[in-house]
Design a protein around this motif. Sequence first.
Motif, PDB file in Angstrom:
ATOM      1  N   VAL A 164       0.950  -1.271  -0.237  1.00 58.42           N
ATOM      2  CA  VAL A 164      -0.304  -0.152  -0.199  1.00 58.42           C
ATOM      3  C   VAL A 164       0.849   1.488   0.015  1.00 58.42           C
ATOM      4  CG1 VAL A 164      -1.575   1.394   1.314  1.00 58.42           C
ATOM      5  CG2 VAL A 164      -1.892  -1.176   1.259  1.00 58.42           C
ATOM      6  N   VAL A 165       0.451   1.975  -0.874  1.00 61.41           N
ATOM      7  CA  VAL A 165       1.395   3.393  -1.015  1.00 61.41           C
ATOM      8  C   VAL A 165       0.985   4.314   0.357  1.00 61.41           C
ATOM      9  CG1 VAL A 165       1.641   5.529  -2.362  1.00 61.41           C
ATOM     10  CG2 VAL A 165       1.321   3.272  -3.672  1.00 61.41           C
ATOM     11  N   GLN A 166       2.180   4.821   0.925  1.00 62.17           N
ATOM     12  CA  GLN A 166       2.284   5.406   1.923  1.00 62.17           C
ATOM     13  C   GLN A 166       2.413   7.240   1.563  1.00 62.17           C
ATOM     14  OE1 GLN A 166       1.163   4.234   4.903  1.00 62.17           O
ATOM     15  NE2 GLN A 166       1.074   2.307   3.590  1.00 62.17           N
ATOM     16  N   TRP A 167       3.144   7.185   0.706  1.00 60.13           N
ATOM     17  CA  TRP A 167       3.469   8.388  -0.017  1.00 60.13           C
ATOM     18  C   TRP A 167       4.108   8.477  -1.247  1.00 60.13           C
ATOM     19  CZ3 TRP A 167       8.432  10.027  -1.830  1.00 60.13           C
ATOM     20  CH2 TRP A 167       8.588  11.323  -2.026  1.00 60.13           C
ATOM     21  N   ILE A 168       3.781   9.073  -2.132  1.00 62.75           N
ATOM     22  CA  ILE A 168       4.331   9.281  -3.571  1.00 62.75           C
ATOM     23  C   ILE A 168       4.454  10.784  -3.845  1.00 62.75           C
ATOM     24  CG2 ILE A 168       2.011   9.274  -4.468  1.00 62.75           C
ATOM     25  CD1 ILE A 168       3.327   7.510  -6.710  1.00 62.75           C
ATOM     26  N   GLY A 169       5.689  11.065  -4.470  1.00 63.12           N
ATOM     27  CA  GLY A 169       6.084  12.006  -5.284  1.00 63.12           C
ATOM     28  C   GLY A 169       6.159  12.025  -6.493  1.00 63.12           C
ATOM     29  N   VAL A 170       5.402  12.849  -7.418  1.00 64.38           N
ATOM     30  CA  VAL A 170       5.804  12.895  -8.894  1.00 64.38           C
ATOM     31  C   VAL A 170       5.984  14.099  -9.545  1.00 64.38           C
ATOM     32  CG1 VAL A 170       4.240  12.346 -11.228  1.00 64.38           C
ATOM     33  CG2 VAL A 170       3.802  11.095  -8.956  1.00 64.38           C
ATOM     34  N   GLU A 171       7.199  14.067 -10.170  1.00 64.79           N
ATOM     35  CA  GLU A 171       7.593  15.190 -10.821  1.00 64.79           C
ATOM     36  C   GLU A 171       6.616  15.837 -11.678  1.00 64.79           C
ATOM     37  OE1 GLU A 171      10.297  16.500  -9.605  1.00 64.79           O
ATOM     38  OE2 GLU A 171      11.297  14.836  -8.640  1.00 64.79           O
ATOM     39  N   GLU A 172       6.476  17.201 -11.725  1.00 58.96           N
ATOM     40  CA  GLU A 172       5.558  17.819 -12.688  1.00 58.96           C
ATOM     41  C   GLU A 172       6.415  18.385 -13.868  1.00 58.96           C
ATOM     42  OE1 GLU A 172       2.468  17.912 -12.451  1.00 58.96           O
ATOM     43  OE2 GLU A 172       2.418  16.762 -10.552  1.00 58.96           O
ATOM     44  N   VAL A 173       7.737  18.633 -13.919  1.00 56.99           N
ATOM     45  CA  VAL A 173       8.539  18.889 -15.024  1.00 56.99           C
ATOM     46  C   VAL A 173       9.527  17.883 -15.321  1.00 56.99           C
ATOM     47  CG1 VAL A 173      10.276  20.674 -15.344  1.00 56.99           C
ATOM     48  CG2 VAL A 173       8.498  21.423 -14.112  1.00 56.99           C
ATOM     49  N   ALA A 174       9.505  17.638 -16.723  1.00 54.66           N
ATOM     50  CA  ALA A 174      10.381  16.466 -17.135  1.00 54.66           C
ATOM     51  C   ALA A 174      11.685  16.926 -17.021  1.00 54.66           C
ATOM     52  CB  ALA A 174      10.081  16.338 -18.515  1.00 54.66           C
ATOM     53  N   GLY A 175      12.613  15.920 -16.543  1.00 52.71           N
ATOM     54  CA  GLY A 175      13.975  16.175 -16.574  1.00 52.71           C
ATOM     55  C   GLY A 175      14.441  16.716 -15.168  1.00 52.71           C
ATOM     56  N   THR A 176      13.718  16.740 -14.253  1.00 49.58           N
ATOM     57  CA  THR A 176      13.709  17.471 -12.803  1.00 49.58           C
ATOM     58  C   THR A 176      13.780  15.908 -11.608  1.00 49.58           C
ATOM     59  OG1 THR A 176      11.592  17.906 -12.457  1.00 49.58           O
ATOM     60  CG2 THR A 176      12.823  19.420 -13.104  1.00 49.58           C
ATOM     61  N   VAL A 177      14.447  16.215 -10.722  1.00 51.43           N
ATOM     62  CA  VAL A 177      14.755  15.108  -9.837  1.00 51.43           C
ATOM     63  C   VAL A 177      14.535  15.927  -8.396  1.00 51.43           C
ATOM     64  CG1 VAL A 177      15.798  13.218  -8.705  1.00 51.43           C
ATOM     65  CG2 VAL A 177      15.932  13.657 -11.221  1.00 51.43           C
ATOM     66  N   ASP A 178      13.183  16.287  -8.062  1.00 52.82           N
ATOM     67  CA  ASP A 178      13.143  17.231  -6.845  1.00 52.82           C
ATOM     68  C   ASP A 178      12.268  16.519  -5.960  1.00 52.82           C
ATOM     69  OD1 ASP A 178      14.545  19.380  -7.721  1.00 52.82           O
ATOM     70  OD2 ASP A 178      12.996  20.105  -8.917  1.00 52.82           O
ATOM     71  N   VAL A 179      11.064  16.111  -6.132  1.00 53.02           N
ATOM     72  CA  VAL A 179      10.099  15.384  -5.075  1.00 53.02           C
ATOM     73  C   VAL A 179      10.503  13.771  -5.218  1.00 53.02           C
ATOM     74  CG1 VAL A 179       8.313  17.264  -5.352  1.00 53.02           C
ATOM     75  CG2 VAL A 179       8.167  15.393  -6.769  1.00 53.02           C
ATOM     76  N   SER A 180      10.801  13.465  -6.083  1.00 49.72           N
ATOM     77  CA  SER A 180      11.449  12.245  -6.421  1.00 49.72           C
ATOM     78  C   SER A 180      12.591  11.628  -6.151  1.00 49.72           C
ATOM     79  CB  SER A 180      10.745  11.747  -7.915  1.00 49.72           C
ATOM     80  OG  SER A 180      11.955  12.205  -8.645  1.00 49.72           O
ATOM     81  N   GLY A 181      13.345  12.572  -5.709  1.00 49.64           N
ATOM     82  CA  GLY A 181      14.622  12.038  -5.289  1.00 49.64           C
ATOM     83  C   GLY A 181      14.795  11.520  -3.986  1.00 49.64           C
ATOM     84  N   VAL A 182      16.087  11.025  -3.936  1.00 53.74           N
ATOM     85  CA  VAL A 182      16.227  10.160  -2.537  1.00 53.74           C
ATOM     86  C   VAL A 182      16.265  11.234  -1.217  1.00 53.74           C
ATOM     87  CG1 VAL A 182      18.984  10.598  -2.461  1.00 53.74           C
ATOM     88  CG2 VAL A 182      17.743   8.545  -1.390  1.00 53.74           C
ATOM     89  N   GLU A 183      16.646  12.153  -1.248  1.00 54.98           N
ATOM     90  CA  GLU A 183      16.223  13.256  -0.070  1.00 54.98           C
ATOM     91  C   GLU A 183      14.644  13.223   0.173  1.00 54.98           C
ATOM     92  OE1 GLU A 183      17.941  14.249  -2.860  1.00 54.98           O
ATOM     93  OE2 GLU A 183      20.004  13.988  -2.469  1.00 54.98           O
ATOM     94  N   SER A 184      13.836  13.345  -0.641  1.00 57.94           N
ATOM     95  CA  SER A 184      12.435  13.556  -0.423  1.00 57.94           C
ATOM     96  C   SER A 184      12.039  12.388   0.182  1.00 57.94           C
ATOM     97  CB  SER A 184      11.724  13.900  -1.766  1.00 57.94           C
ATOM     98  OG  SER A 184      12.004  15.161  -2.276  1.00 57.94           O
ATOM     99  N   VAL A 185      12.393  11.188  -0.314  1.00 62.49           N
ATOM    100  CA  VAL A 185      12.147   9.915   0.254  1.00 62.49           C
ATOM    101  C   VAL A 185      12.492   9.816   1.708  1.00 62.49           C
ATOM    102  CG1 VAL A 185      12.301   7.459  -0.026  1.00 62.49           C
ATOM    103  CG2 VAL A 185      11.959   8.852  -2.123  1.00 62.49           C
ATOM    104  N   LEU A 186      13.700  10.161   2.170  1.00 58.54           N
ATOM    105  CA  LEU A 186      14.336  10.051   3.238  1.00 58.54           C
ATOM    106  C   LEU A 186      13.612  10.827   4.383  1.00 58.54           C
ATOM    107  CD1 LEU A 186      18.125   9.964   2.370  1.00 58.54           C
ATOM    108  CD2 LEU A 186      17.037   8.143   3.879  1.00 58.54           C
ATOM    109  N   ALA A 187      13.157  12.048   3.754  1.00 59.57           N
ATOM    110  CA  ALA A 187      12.353  12.905   4.597  1.00 59.57           C
ATOM    111  C   ALA A 187      10.996  12.356   4.905  1.00 59.57           C
ATOM    112  CB  ALA A 187      12.266  14.359   3.856  1.00 59.57           C
ATOM    113  N   GLN A 188      10.443  11.365   4.231  1.00 60.05           N
ATOM    114  CA  GLN A 188       9.033  10.532   4.367  1.00 60.05           C
ATOM    115  C   GLN A 188       9.304   9.550   5.397  1.00 60.05           C
ATOM    116  OE1 GLN A 188       6.173  12.043   3.392  1.00 60.05           O
ATOM    117  NE2 GLN A 188       7.532  13.604   2.385  1.00 60.05           N
ATOM    118  N   LEU A 189      10.520   9.073   5.570  1.00 57.32           N
ATOM    119  CA  LEU A 189      10.629   7.821   6.538  1.00 57.32           C
ATOM    120  C   LEU A 189      10.754   8.314   8.074  1.00 57.32           C
ATOM    121  CD1 LEU A 189      12.916   5.919   3.858  1.00 57.32           C
ATOM    122  CD2 LEU A 189      10.740   5.349   4.434  1.00 57.32           C
TER     123      LEU A 189
END
Length: 161
Positions: free
Chosen positions: A136-161
């Motif tokens: 079950v998905v607890q959190w998901i970050g989807v990039e709105e702008v092609a070529g960017t790695v912001d909400v889907s990067g490892v830093e964002s994931v670590l912040a959710q854990l």
Amino acid sequence: MALSAGDKIPDVTLRTPTEDGPKPVQTATVLGSGTVVLFGVPGAFTPACSDTHLPGFVLRADELKAKGVDTVACVSVNDAFVLDAWAKARNADGAVLMLADGNAEFAAAAGLEMDGSKFGLGTRSRRFAAVVTDGVVQWIGVEEVAGTVDVSGVESVLAQL
């Protein structure tokens, strides 16, 4: 509708590279138990995917594990042979489970497909990252702008854990 918090991971057959060649796996099996960090990329060896997205998860895999992550997995609309070569080129073997979504079936089932035809890529996955617990998905970050790695990067994931 795109995959969101509270949704079950779609159950489709993907391929993972092994020493014996590509092996079919069910997403319900490989993503359905424990805590999984799943990130999706438009394509192996593409600039943002290869230079930023995958390397971040490889370099910080131990931090993710220390926060209780059982599996770090990458899904890409490529074949398993390409993902195998990409994992070897980026030292991801053993750190990241590579999942080939060659026909974009997972991307479509998750509502995360994108049309990359103007770049000669056809149907691909949008760039995303998710924290999944027991399928079950607890959190998901989807990039709105092609070529960017912001909400889907490892830093964002670590912040959710």
